[in-house]
Design a protein around this motif. Structure first.
Motif, PDB file in Angstrom:
ATOM      1  N   PRO A   1       0.835  -1.213   0.000  1.00  0.00           N
ATOM      2  CA  PRO A   1       0.000   0.000   0.000  1.00  0.00           C
ATOM      3  C   PRO A   1       0.864   1.255   0.000  1.00  0.00           C
ATOM      4  CG  PRO A   1      -0.054  -1.075   2.146  1.00  0.00           C
ATOM      5  CD  PRO A   1       0.645  -2.003   1.222  1.00  0.00           C
TER       6      PRO A   1
ATOM      7  N   THR B   1      -6.065   2.606   3.190  1.00  0.00           N
ATOM      8  CA  THR B   1      -5.753   2.989   1.817  1.00  0.00           C
ATOM      9  C   THR B   1      -5.977   1.797   0.908  1.00  0.00           C
ATOM     10  OG1 THR B   1      -4.020   3.765   0.313  1.00  0.00           O
ATOM     11  CG2 THR B   1      -3.316   2.450   2.192  1.00  0.00           C
ATOM     12  N   GLU B   2      -6.516   2.063  -0.253  1.00  0.00           N
ATOM     13  CA  GLU B   2      -6.733   1.000  -1.226  1.00  0.00           C
ATOM     14  C   GLU B   2      -5.727   1.050  -2.360  1.00  0.00           C
ATOM     15  OE1 GLU B   2     -10.710   1.225  -2.600  1.00  0.00           O
ATOM     16  OE2 GLU B   2     -11.606   0.712  -0.661  1.00  0.00           O
TER      17      GLU B   2
ATOM     18  N   ARG C   1      -2.325   0.578  -4.134  1.00  0.00           N
ATOM     19  CA  ARG C   1      -1.173  -0.291  -3.960  1.00  0.00           C
ATOM     20  C   ARG C   1      -0.242  -0.142  -5.164  1.00  0.00           C
ATOM     21  NH1 ARG C   1      -2.255  -3.919   0.205  1.00  0.00           N
ATOM     22  NH2 ARG C   1      -0.441  -5.168  -0.350  1.00  0.00           N
TER      23      ARG C   1
END
Length: 504
Positions: free
Chosen positions: A99, A124-125, A127
């Motif tokens: 991430p 958090t998405e 990456r």
């Protein structure tokens, strides 16, 4: 509703459901054949990708590294409890990633973003793959801006530029980590993001570094990535690549980033362990043949980007450990050839109390004065020459030979330079104060001064000279000449006279 109507409605609904495309997904599966220490051999994979994440029964996972028709060597990333031959493994279809976001600032995480501190999970998405290609040549700009370390001997004699790769090398317990951590501390208030990557270190050593960064307030702009010595070799192998992906996120956003790899000697040993378990042919010192590529593709990601590409920079300070001062060993020579210079820490100087124990003769910056402030360039040349001559004369003077006056003057100047370059750990010095002291030394104001008085005199000179308006101009990039030089020297002489009068 009559029974025939109800039947028609039910059959219509079944027809509509049957007409929908089935939401099916295919996953190639394999069978575990061998389980070694941190490595698993899987049969049945024909289309696995390099660095693809492989999932095993029981929740363990790993990276596909050694690929061959019908089989794959998988490096484990989790403790393989309960994993045994005959169990199934499946491809996930995605490569290893970490991430990346501003939420990482102030956190301590493992190479896959799992928190190791007491904080909450990362929200958090976004990456980024841990392995990406280095920036293209056309994206890069010359290294021309300094990265100040706060260490007099480094900033003056072995300057580091933003976007440079400067190796820190020396025997065990000579202060390598101290130089890197002091450099991170010196970035407080300078909007430089720091990433500290601990590879194969003891847990207590890493905890001390993190505690020091927190105590000094540096963690607000810092990310710590940890793969400890007790972790699997696969985690230690992936740690520097994951840390670099985190650093690149900030670099691509236009920020200046400093990354410290502590240390790549242990990283190379972890890769050697994995390679031998994967039955790759060993070469020199049992390292595999691609050990050079292991570190070159990592350090090539450090650069200064052009303004069109964002203008950010990534400065790398890799650390390696030598044995018995053997700089010609396999891993040190590999990294010396990859990097843009090295800071060599001598155990002999360390035992003498010359701290930081930087051997000026063996240290070099291949970027040099191009990434150095004009004020440092004005004093660095005379200092380096005086110090080199002093080291030769000092060895000669030990024989008790009768020395002429010029030789005695050179020895006095060299001793003053050596004492002035000493510095306590955890005490970075501002640019203006450094230049003021080094100018006073190069002009001979501290020649013949007793060693026990050097600290008091140096502090008084730096405080007085740095308070001049001209010192702020020099720290901002103005040349050290004319009225500026005269003003700083006048302030230094006044401070020196006051201190000497007080000591009399």
């Amino acid at each position: 509703m009559t029974l025939p109507d109800l039947a028609d409605s039910l059959f219509d609904r079944l027809d509509r459901l049957a007409a929908r495309p089935a939401a099916l997904s295919s996953h190639e599966r394999g069978v575990v054949r061998r389980v070694l220490h941190g490595v698993v051999e899987v049969e049945g994979f024909n289309e696995a990708l390099s660095d693809e994440v492989i999932a095993f029964e029981g929740g363990a996972s790993g990276l596909a590294m050694d690929l061959a028709p019908g089989r794959a060597g998988v490096v484990l990333l989790h403790d393989p409890q309960g994993l045994r031959p005959g169990q199934h493994a499946r491809r996930t279809g995605y490569v290893a990633s970490v991430p990346v976001s501003d939420a990482l600032l102030g956190r301590v995480v493992d190479p896959f973003g799992r928190p190791l501190d007491d904080g909450p999970p990362l929200a958090t998405e976004r990456r980024a793959p841990i392995e990406v290609a280095a920036p293209a040549i056309l994206e890069r700009a010359p290294v021309a801006r300094p990265l100040q370390t706060g260490l007099k001997v480094v900033d003056a004699l072995v300057p580091i530029g933003r976007g440079q790769r400067e190796l820190i090398v020396g025997d065990r317990q000579t202060g390598k980590t101290a130089i890197a951590v002091d450099t991170i501390l010196n970035q407080i208030g300078d909007d430089v993001v720091s990433v500290y990557c601990a590879i194969g270190q003891r847990g207590d050593a890493t905890a001390r570094v993190v505690a020091r960064l927190r105590a000094e307030g540096a963690m607000r702009n810092c990310v710590v990535v940890v793969a400890g010595g007790e972790d699997l070799a696969g985690l230690q192998y992936t740690a520097p690549y994951a840390a670099t992906s985190i650093a690149e996120h900030f670099m691509r956003a236009g920020r200046d980033v400093l990354i410290v790899y502590d240390d790549l000697t242990r990283h190379a040993r972890a890769y050697r362990e994995l390679s031998l378990l994967l039955r790759r042919p060993p070469g020199r010192e049992a390292y595999p043949g691609d050990i050079f590529y292991l570190h070159s593709r990592l350090l090539e990601r450090a650069t200064q980007l052009r303004p069109e590409a964002g203008g950010g920079s990534l400065t790398a300070l890799p650390i390696i450990e030598t044995q018995a001062q053997n700089l010609s060993a396999y891993i040190p020579t590999n990294l010396i050839s990859i990097t843009d210079g090295q800071i060599y820490l001598s155990p002999v100087l360390f035992r003498r109390g010359q701290l930081p124990a930087v051997d000026v003769g063996r240290s070099v910056s291949r970027v040099g004065g191009k990434a150095q402030l004009p004020g440092f360039r004005a004093v660095a040349g005379p200092l380096k020459l005086a110090y080199a001559q002093f080291e030769e004369l000092e060895a000669f003077a030990r024989f008790g030979a009768k020395l002429d006056e010029d030789t005695r003057d050179q020895l006095d100047r060299g001793r003053a330079v050596r004492e002035a370059l000493k510095q306590d750990e955890g005490a970075p010095i501002a640019v203006a104060r450094q230049i003021a002291l080094l100018l006073a030394v190069s002009e001979g104001l501290l020649d013949g001064l007793a060693a026990e008085y050097t600290d008091a005199v140096a502090d008084a000179v730096m405080t007085a000279a740095a308070s001049c308006p001209e010192a702020a101009e020099i720290a901002a990039g103005a040349p050290l000449e004319g009225a500026r030089r005269a003003a700083i020297l006048a302030a230094a002489r006044t401070a020196l006279e006051e201190v000497q009068h007080g000591l009399a």
